[in-house]
Design an enzyme around this catalytic site. Structure first.
Site, PDB file in Angstrom:
ATOM      1  N   PRO A 178       0.840  -1.200   0.000  1.00  0.00           N
ATOM      2  CG  PRO A 178      -0.413  -1.362   1.954  1.00  0.00           C
ATOM      3  CD  PRO A 178       0.743  -1.967   1.246  1.00  0.00           C
ATOM      4  N   GLY A 214       5.482   4.084   4.625  1.00  0.00           N
ATOM      5  CA  GLY A 214       6.854   4.200   5.117  1.00  0.00           C
ATOM      6  C   GLY A 214       7.732   3.058   4.632  1.00  0.00           C
ATOM      7  CB  ALA A 226      11.929   6.027  -2.818  1.00  0.00           C
ATOM      8  CB  ALA A 227       9.743   1.700  -5.003  1.00  0.00           C
ATOM      9  CG  ASP A 270      12.921   5.914   1.896  1.00  0.00           C
ATOM     10  OD1 ASP A 270      13.591   5.279   2.732  1.00  0.00           O
ATOM     11  OD2 ASP A 270      11.814   6.422   2.160  1.00  0.00           O
TER      12      ASP A 270
HETATM   13  C1  MEV Z   1      11.376   7.911   6.569  1.00  0.00           C
HETATM   14  O1  MEV Z   1      11.238   6.680   5.896  1.00  0.00           O
HETATM   15  C2  MEV Z   1      12.684   7.980   7.276  1.00  0.00           C
HETATM   16  C3  MEV Z   1      12.957   9.288   7.986  1.00  0.00           C
HETATM   17  O2  MEV Z   1      14.250   9.157   8.579  1.00  0.00           O
HETATM   18  C4  MEV Z   1      12.920  10.492   7.063  1.00  0.00           C
HETATM   19  C5  MEV Z   1      14.048  10.515   6.065  1.00  0.00           C
HETATM   20  O3  MEV Z   1      15.091   9.854   6.243  1.00  0.00           O
HETATM   21  O4  MEV Z   1      13.888  11.277   5.051  1.00  0.00           O
HETATM   22  C6  MEV Z   1      11.971   9.511   9.124  1.00  0.00           C
END
Ligand code: MEV
Length: 314
Positions: free
Chosen positions: A100, A104, A109-110, A151
């Site tokens: 989904p 996070g 990014a993918a 990411d």
């Molecule tokens: C988000 O996946 C990870 C964080 O550290 C933000 C970032 O690194 O840009 C919270």
């Protein structure tokens, strides 16, 4: 026809602190985004199975895909950056996701990196992983305003990675890890909002800088435990990292309850990513029992394996 898989990313240790100069440990997983590119006489983007709600205006014979504006912003920007790099390509891009969006797990990014890679291959160029990581980060920065390169670098390069955001540096670790479980909790707030709130908190509370320092120290210890293949140590540090993220205000009761109920059956667990729900990562001792706990709590979950490669043709 070109088909690319861009993996999703789990944050093993160090999220948030990575924004303040500490290293983080992240890994790519066998779930992510598929992008197909087939040459046609015009540019078309189709998405399959990417959830969104539709609002239809019968009088105008017009539909809006609610909540997809940002998704399309990543697509638009990735296509523009790709055209600047490799010239114009007229093609049908089909995007499928088996995660989904907005949880996070680096799906945005993918999507960006998957489109860039598929576009380059369709244009007859095989862009290398490091250039892809740079271009992907440019797309994220344009769309989000702020984004660490974690990411986009991870989904481009693949494997278990130690990443420093500022200045950007990356080390690929030669380690093997067993499968993890990821539980997907409804997310309260976007990554951008949560990162901004943590920044405001650190500005208000001087002593909170110690939390960032503690996470930085924990990442170094976790690096050593990863190299030693010590799952007991990794699990313990995952719990510690989770409590430190709690001190930053991004872990809520749902995560605490889940980790308590799963505790007898896992080495450890933590939120993975910006927090406030989203992905919760569990390192299982007894997979079948972890699945029972996750089902009894009604959570959506996946068993994921760590992968070696970043975005690539499949
Ligand atoms: C988000 O996946 C990870 C964080 O550290 C933000 C970032 O690194 O840009 C919270």
């Amino acid at each position: 026809m070109v088909k690319v898989f861009a993996p999703g990313v789990i944050k093993l240790f160090g999220e948030h602190a990575v924004v303040y100069g500490k290293p983080a440990l992240a890994a790519t997983i066998d779930r992510g985004i598929y992008v197909e590119c087939e040459k046609e006489d015009k540019l078309i983007v189709e998405t399959v199975g990417v959830p969104s709600s539709l609002r239809y205006f019968p009088a105008e014979k017009r539909a809006e895909a609610l909540g997809s504006e940002r998704f399309f912003a990543y697509i638009d920007t990735a296509l523009r950056v790709a055209e600047e790099q490799w010239g114009s390509v007229r093609a049908r891009f089909t995007i499928k996701s088996d995660l989904p969006p907005g949880i996070g797990a680096a799906t945005s990014a993918a999507v960006s990196v998957g489109i860039l890679k598929a576009y380059s291959l369709c244009a007859g160029v095989d862009v290398d992983a490091y250039s892809l990581a740079k271009l992907g980060h440019r797309v994220e920065l344009e769309v989000q305003g702020i984004a660490s390169p974690m990411d986009t670098a991870a989904t481009s390069i693949g494997g278990v990675l130690k990443i420093w955001a500022n200045p950007f540096r990356l080390e690929k670790l030669n380690v093997r890890l067993p499968p993890f479980y990821i539980a997907v909790l409804p997310r309260i707030g976007t990554t951008r909002e949560i990162v901004a709130e943590v920044k405001a908190f650190l500005g208000r509370r001087r002593s909170a800088a110690n939390i960032i320092e503690a996470i930085g120290g924990l990442v170094e210890e976790a690096h050593a435990c990863l190299l030693a293949g010590d799952l007991e140590c990794l699990g313990e540090l995952m719990y510690m990292n989770n409590w430190l993220l709690g001190a930053l205000g991004v872990v809520d009761g749902r995560v605490v309850t889940l980790l308590e109920m799963a505790r007898p059956f896992i080495y450890g667990g933590k939120v993975s990513g910006a927090g406030r729900g989203g992905v919760v990562l569990l390192l299982p001792r007894e997979g079948a029992m972890v699945e029972r706990v996750l089902s009894s709590l009604g959570h959506v979950y996946h068993r994921v394996s760590i992968t070696e490669t970043g975005a690539a043709a499949v």
